[in-house]
Design an enzyme around this catalytic site. Sequence first.
Site, short mmCIF file in Angstrom:
data_model
loop_
_atom_site.label_atom_id
_atom_site.label_comp_id
_atom_site.label_asym_id
_atom_site.label_seq_id
_atom_site.Cartn_x
_atom_site.Cartn_y
_atom_site.Cartn_z
N LYS A 14 0.84 -1.20 0.00
CA LYS A 14 0.00 0.00 0.00
C LYS A 14 0.88 1.25 0.00
O LYS A 14 0.54 2.26 -0.62
CB LYS A 14 -0.96 0.00 1.20
CG LYS A 14 -2.06 1.05 1.06
CD LYS A 14 -3.13 1.02 2.14
CE LYS A 14 -4.22 2.05 1.79
NZ LYS A 14 -5.00 2.50 2.94
N ASN A 47 0.90 5.08 -1.57
CA ASN A 47 0.69 6.21 -0.65
C ASN A 47 1.93 7.10 -0.53
O ASN A 47 1.79 8.33 -0.46
CB ASN A 47 0.31 5.71 0.76
CG ASN A 47 -1.12 5.21 0.84
OD1 ASN A 47 -1.41 4.25 1.56
ND2 ASN A 47 -2.04 5.84 0.13
#
Lengths: 314, 314
Positions: A188, A192
């Site tokens: 992730k 991000n």
Amino acid sequence: MFSRIAIVGAGTIGTFYGARLALAGADVHFYVRSGLAEMRARGIVLRDAGGVQTLPPARTAVYGSTVEIGPVDVAIITLKTTANDLLATLLPPLLGPQTLILTLQNGLGSDELLARLFGAERVVGGLAFIAAVREAPGEIRIYTAGYVTMGEFGRPVSERVRRLVALFRRAGVQCEAVDDLAEARWRKLVWNIPFNGLTIAAGGVTTDRILATPRWEQEARALINEVIAAAARFGHVIPADFIEQQFEHTRRMGAYQPSSLIDHLAGREVEVEAIWGEPLRRAQAAGAALPHLEELYTTLKRLTATRANMSTNS
Amino acid sequence: MFSRIAIVGAGTIGTFYGARLALAGADVHFYVRSGLAEMRARGIVLRDAGGVQTLPPARTAVYGSTVEIGPVDVAIITLKTTANDLLATLLPPLLGPQTLILTLQNGLGSDELLARLFGAERVVGGLAFIAAVREAPGEIRIYTAGYVTMGEFGRPVSERVRRLVALFRRAGVQCEAVDDLAEARWRKLVWNIPFNGLTIAAGGVTTDRILATPRWEQEARALINEVIAAAARFGHVIPADFIEQQFEHTRRMGAYQPSSLIDHLAGREVEVEAIWGEPLRRAQAAGAALPHLEELYTTLKRLTATRANMSTNS
């Protein structure tokens, strides 16, 4: 099995998942830091392109203290990581001998903090891929419902994770178990770290502007390469085609504001340590050189410094 | 160059792009079929996760007749295809010798219809990848800003397409020129045919339910394979990994309602012919067998038949 649930921090994420679980029949108790009176008076309203779902006030159990909630089967942590110093105070009243703690927080560090404070055997980590905004206390606008992944902290998928996944699915949330929580968190971060960060660093622009500006697009690629190399030092092999998938996915999103940018533009705290600081420190400790991430982290600390001590709505 | 613009059909798509072009300085004139008084009184409001953009009433030029607008440089067609019978009446007042017609409509058939009616040399085709909803006349909620692609009808990218792309980009819309408009339309159908269709056929469910139900997921794959095979008959080679990209993209969207499903649930007309009927007829004429698409088309005609003659808000 998981009938009594506490939501710790009823911001956007907590209000949304808590309401969906309550609408599916779970006994959900919301701890909130702000907006308590509004949520008690009006309940919870979830709005998306398809319409409106309402949890009426009589079914919206909201508290200003976790002592009033007492022990639960699952405590779902949806505070912003910038408020993690509160966990040592907020959680003990919620914990019985069997209470699970599920953190849906961003970035790195919350799993370990919760394990250190309350025992690793209690901790399940989750990642929420969702685009939503809290328009007012109890009023959530869902732009992309997305999905949740969750896994044991430092252990493969267990029966209790499968039961948590089933709980979320019954609530209409797309949810998957993952065997390697740490790898899921690094994956992730591959998105991000560049896109939440560069949209702020570039002056508050949307993701399409990062893609369209060669200087920023190259910076995004350099950051992604650093994050993938860092993840590899912890044994997480992220395939090369994952990079182009990230760009293609981002291209499809158009003029998108990542959640950190929305927080920044609204004057709220940005999760600088969880998303940039902690990954940087861990990767450096493992011997990686990350000059682009180091520079971005320094920039973000500077850009967000003025509100470092402001209180926030989690 | 393209200073005077008409938006033909100020529904969700037309209001959104028209407002963005007007906010960027273009002289935009909106032809609307409903909501004229509200738009004149309140202007246009675009809301997304990042906030609100407003085109004030004094700058919102709205008309109930294209005769009042007169000739423009570009007529952007954003009517629903179910109202295409109106084009022969609506467009002539807008056309000067050099007027371009840009259709941003769904599915297949509008490029050819406009070319037949007004000359192929006028027609540029575009595809709008966007998730947005008209909450009231002039009030648009953008869930995913997405992007636009556009190309010449039956010809490679031209200078004028590049200028149109630049016009949209100046308005903050992510926009790309494509050399093969027909192929771009078939590629979009690879997603729209299964997911817009099956969510209706399965009883009004969201896309995540299609993915989670083996019977529907297999049906989606069968439809995708048929559409890809049909496209190949027209020389459009869609690579095999495009299929998995569609599923991965859909998985990330979570509980999503495609636009056709939103129309259907709201009692509005569904673009059955443009999205399912016309592709089916063309593929069959080219010798393809598409039993799954044929069945889906029949099902959708039946499910949407009761409102076939209702008038709609475009």
